[in-house]
Design a protein around this motif. Sequence first.
Motif, PDB file in Angstrom:
ATOM      1  N   ARG A  97      14.737 -21.703  13.295  1.00 55.93           N
ATOM      2  CA  ARG A  97      15.849 -22.665  13.371  1.00 55.93           C
ATOM      3  C   ARG A  97      15.610 -23.727  14.431  1.00 55.93           C
ATOM      4  NH1 ARG A  97      20.611 -18.336  13.522  1.00 55.93           N
ATOM      5  NH2 ARG A  97      19.071 -17.431  14.866  1.00 55.93           N
ATOM      6  N   GLU A  98      15.035 -23.304  15.545  1.00 56.52           N
ATOM      7  CA  GLU A  98      14.837 -24.235  16.661  1.00 56.52           C
ATOM      8  C   GLU A  98      13.382 -24.196  17.086  1.00 56.52           C
ATOM      9  OE1 GLU A  98      17.461 -23.392  19.905  1.00 56.52           O
ATOM     10  OE2 GLU A  98      19.029 -22.697  18.562  1.00 56.52           O
ATOM     11  N   GLU A  99      12.862 -25.368  17.482  1.00 58.06           N
ATOM     12  CA  GLU A  99      11.493 -25.405  17.978  1.00 58.06           C
ATOM     13  C   GLU A  99      11.377 -24.675  19.301  1.00 58.06           C
ATOM     14  OE1 GLU A  99       8.923 -28.957  18.311  1.00 58.06           O
ATOM     15  OE2 GLU A  99       9.850 -29.421  16.383  1.00 58.06           O
ATOM     16  N   ASP A 100      12.290 -24.894  20.188  1.00 55.46           N
ATOM     17  CA  ASP A 100      12.258 -24.256  21.496  1.00 55.46           C
ATOM     18  C   ASP A 100      13.408 -23.271  21.595  1.00 55.46           C
ATOM     19  OD1 ASP A 100      10.065 -25.785  22.372  1.00 55.46           O
ATOM     20  OD2 ASP A 100      11.387 -27.455  22.853  1.00 55.46           O
ATOM     21  N   GLY A 101      13.272 -22.162  20.906  1.00 57.01           N
ATOM     22  CA  GLY A 101      14.323 -21.159  20.918  1.00 57.01           C
ATOM     23  C   GLY A 101      14.477 -20.516  22.276  1.00 57.01           C
ATOM     24  N   ASP A 102      15.604 -19.907  22.465  1.00 58.85           N
ATOM     25  CA  ASP A 102      15.881 -19.168  23.683  1.00 58.85           C
ATOM     26  C   ASP A 102      14.830 -18.067  23.832  1.00 58.85           C
ATOM     27  OD1 ASP A 102      17.555 -16.472  24.611  1.00 58.85           O
ATOM     28  OD2 ASP A 102      17.958 -18.267  25.818  1.00 58.85           O
ATOM     29  N   THR A 103      14.279 -17.940  25.031  1.00 59.32           N
ATOM     30  CA  THR A 103      13.204 -16.986  25.268  1.00 59.32           C
ATOM     31  C   THR A 103      13.625 -15.561  24.928  1.00 59.32           C
ATOM     32  OG1 THR A 103      12.339 -18.399  27.016  1.00 59.32           O
ATOM     33  CG2 THR A 103      11.597 -16.115  27.012  1.00 59.32           C
ATOM     34  N   GLU A 104      14.828 -15.184  25.274  1.00 60.40           N
ATOM     35  CA  GLU A 104      15.296 -13.826  24.988  1.00 60.40           C
ATOM     36  C   GLU A 104      15.432 -13.603  23.478  1.00 60.40           C
ATOM     37  OE1 GLU A 104      16.578  -9.866  25.627  1.00 60.40           O
ATOM     38  OE2 GLU A 104      15.344 -11.281  26.743  1.00 60.40           O
ATOM     39  N   ASP A 105      15.928 -14.590  22.769  1.00 59.16           N
ATOM     40  CA  ASP A 105      16.027 -14.474  21.313  1.00 59.16           C
ATOM     41  C   ASP A 105      14.643 -14.328  20.688  1.00 59.16           C
ATOM     42  OD1 ASP A 105      18.783 -14.657  21.384  1.00 59.16           O
ATOM     43  OD2 ASP A 105      18.824 -16.801  20.885  1.00 59.16           O
ATOM     44  N   LEU A 106      13.690 -15.098  21.186  1.00 58.37           N
ATOM     45  CA  LEU A 106      12.334 -15.011  20.661  1.00 58.37           C
ATOM     46  C   LEU A 106      11.702 -13.650  20.986  1.00 58.37           C
ATOM     47  CD1 LEU A 106      11.067 -18.601  21.491  1.00 58.37           C
ATOM     48  CD2 LEU A 106      11.655 -17.673  19.241  1.00 58.37           C
ATOM     49  N   ARG A 107      11.983 -13.121  22.153  1.00 60.33           N
ATOM     50  CA  ARG A 107      11.458 -11.807  22.537  1.00 60.33           C
ATOM     51  C   ARG A 107      12.013 -10.732  21.607  1.00 60.33           C
ATOM     52  NH1 ARG A 107      12.640  -7.285  25.153  1.00 60.33           N
ATOM     53  NH2 ARG A 107      14.780  -7.876  25.566  1.00 60.33           N
ATOM     54  N   LEU A 108      13.303 -10.804  21.347  1.00 58.93           N
ATOM     55  CA  LEU A 108      13.928  -9.827  20.451  1.00 58.93           C
ATOM     56  C   LEU A 108      13.392  -9.958  19.018  1.00 58.93           C
ATOM     57  CD1 LEU A 108      17.595  -9.972  21.779  1.00 58.93           C
ATOM     58  CD2 LEU A 108      15.912  -8.144  22.126  1.00 58.93           C
ATOM     59  N   THR A 109      13.169 -11.197  18.596  1.00 60.43           N
ATOM     60  CA  THR A 109      12.608 -11.416  17.272  1.00 60.43           C
ATOM     61  C   THR A 109      11.199 -10.850  17.187  1.00 60.43           C
ATOM     62  OG1 THR A 109      13.954 -13.399  16.970  1.00 60.43           O
ATOM     63  CG2 THR A 109      12.029 -13.169  15.543  1.00 60.43           C
ATOM     64  N   LEU A 110      10.411 -11.045  18.222  1.00 58.80           N
ATOM     65  CA  LEU A 110       9.060 -10.497  18.248  1.00 58.80           C
ATOM     66  C   LEU A 110       9.093  -8.974  18.178  1.00 58.80           C
ATOM     67  CD1 LEU A 110       6.072 -11.144  18.384  1.00 58.80           C
ATOM     68  CD2 LEU A 110       6.251 -11.119  20.875  1.00 58.80           C
ATOM     69  N   ARG A 111      10.022  -8.364  18.875  1.00 54.62           N
ATOM     70  CA  ARG A 111      10.176  -6.902  18.789  1.00 54.62           C
ATOM     71  C   ARG A 111      10.546  -6.472  17.369  1.00 54.62           C
ATOM     72  NH1 ARG A 111      13.297  -4.045  23.589  1.00 54.62           N
ATOM     73  NH2 ARG A 111      12.876  -2.413  22.093  1.00 54.62           N
ATOM     74  N   SER A 112      11.390  -7.258  16.721  1.00 45.74           N
ATOM     75  CA  SER A 112      11.761  -6.950  15.339  1.00 45.74           C
ATOM     76  C   SER A 112      10.553  -7.063  14.412  1.00 45.74           C
ATOM     77  CB  SER A 112      12.871  -7.884  14.865  1.00 45.74           C
ATOM     78  OG  SER A 112      14.049  -7.658  15.588  1.00 45.74           O
ATOM     79  N   TYR A 113       9.727  -8.085  14.631  1.00 51.69           N
ATOM     80  CA  TYR A 113       8.503  -8.208  13.846  1.00 51.69           C
ATOM     81  C   TYR A 113       7.590  -6.997  14.062  1.00 51.69           C
ATOM     82  CZ  TYR A 113       8.585 -12.886  11.752  1.00 51.69           C
ATOM     83  OH  TYR A 113       8.861 -13.971  10.962  1.00 51.69           O
ATOM     84  N   ARG A 114       7.486  -6.569  15.299  1.00 53.57           N
ATOM     85  CA  ARG A 114       6.630  -5.415  15.589  1.00 53.57           C
ATOM     86  C   ARG A 114       7.145  -4.158  14.884  1.00 53.57           C
ATOM     87  NH1 ARG A 114       4.640  -2.982  21.403  1.00 53.57           N
ATOM     88  NH2 ARG A 114       3.406  -1.322  20.481  1.00 53.57           N
ATOM     89  N   ALA A 115       8.448  -3.933  14.930  1.00 49.80           N
ATOM     90  CA  ALA A 115       9.036  -2.770  14.254  1.00 49.80           C
ATOM     91  C   ALA A 115       8.814  -2.866  12.746  1.00 49.80           C
ATOM     92  CB  ALA A 115      10.520  -2.679  14.580  1.00 49.80           C
ATOM     93  N   PHE A 116       8.971  -4.066  12.206  1.00 50.07           N
ATOM     94  CA  PHE A 116       8.758  -4.287  10.782  1.00 50.07           C
ATOM     95  C   PHE A 116       7.305  -3.991  10.413  1.00 50.07           C
ATOM     96  CE2 PHE A 116       8.185  -7.657   7.333  1.00 50.07           C
ATOM     97  CZ  PHE A 116       8.697  -6.864   6.331  1.00 50.07           C
ATOM     98  N   PHE A 117       6.381  -4.488  11.211  1.00 51.29           N
ATOM     99  CA  PHE A 117       4.965  -4.240  10.961  1.00 51.29           C
ATOM    100  C   PHE A 117       4.653  -2.744  11.025  1.00 51.29           C
ATOM    101  CE2 PHE A 117       0.540  -3.790  12.254  1.00 51.29           C
ATOM    102  CZ  PHE A 117      -0.088  -4.506  11.263  1.00 51.29           C
ATOM    103  N   ASP A 118       5.201  -2.073  12.030  1.00 55.34           N
ATOM    104  CA  ASP A 118       4.986  -0.629  12.156  1.00 55.34           C
ATOM    105  C   ASP A 118       5.486   0.107  10.922  1.00 55.34           C
ATOM    106  OD1 ASP A 118       3.765  -0.918  14.613  1.00 55.34           O
ATOM    107  OD2 ASP A 118       5.533  -0.314  15.775  1.00 55.34           O
ATOM    108  N   GLN A 119       6.609  -0.330  10.376  1.00 57.91           N
ATOM    109  CA  GLN A 119       7.120   0.279   9.148  1.00 57.91           C
ATOM    110  C   GLN A 119       6.177   0.028   7.974  1.00 57.91           C
ATOM    111  OE1 GLN A 119      11.009  -1.546   8.977  1.00 57.91           O
ATOM    112  NE2 GLN A 119      11.996   0.386   9.573  1.00 57.91           N
ATOM    113  N   LEU A 120       5.637  -1.169   7.906  1.00 55.06           N
ATOM    114  CA  LEU A 120       4.736  -1.519   6.807  1.00 55.06           C
ATOM    115  C   LEU A 120       3.468  -0.677   6.812  1.00 55.06           C
ATOM    116  CD1 LEU A 120       4.928  -5.413   6.743  1.00 55.06           C
ATOM    117  CD2 LEU A 120       5.826  -3.837   5.023  1.00 55.06           C
ATOM    118  N   VAL A 121       2.923  -0.454   8.002  1.00 56.02           N
ATOM    119  CA  VAL A 121       1.645   0.278   8.080  1.00 56.02           C
ATOM    120  C   VAL A 121       1.869   1.769   8.355  1.00 56.02           C
ATOM    121  CG1 VAL A 121       0.306  -1.753   8.714  1.00 56.02           C
ATOM    122  CG2 VAL A 121       1.276  -0.315  10.507  1.00 56.02           C
ATOM    123  N   GLY A 122       3.124   2.167   8.467  1.00 53.30           N
ATOM    124  CA  GLY A 122       3.415   3.591   8.626  1.00 53.30           C
ATOM    125  C   GLY A 122       3.086   4.157   9.982  1.00 53.30           C
TER     126      GLY A 122
END
Length: 67
Positions: free
Chosen positions: A39-64
């Motif tokens: 949504r934003e080019e310069d997102g809030d750092t905390e929001d981006l950190r949480l999103t990155l954690r969500s990506y990591r959890a999603f990836f972990d689910q994908l690869v088991g």
Amino acid sequence: MDSPHDAVTKADELVMATVQQLSATLAERKQSLERLWSREEDGDTEDLRLTLRSYRAFFDQLVGSGK
């Protein structure tokens, strides 16, 4: 079992339907994550950190590798 061929055909159909549903669910999850940061080019750092954690959890689910 009356017809082994019919049983295998039904099993194949079930697997295909399951794969299609799983693919759709995974695509929706990815789009949801993408919306969080794109949504934003310069997102809030905390929001981006949480999103990155969500990506990591999603990836972990994908690869088991759920930790």
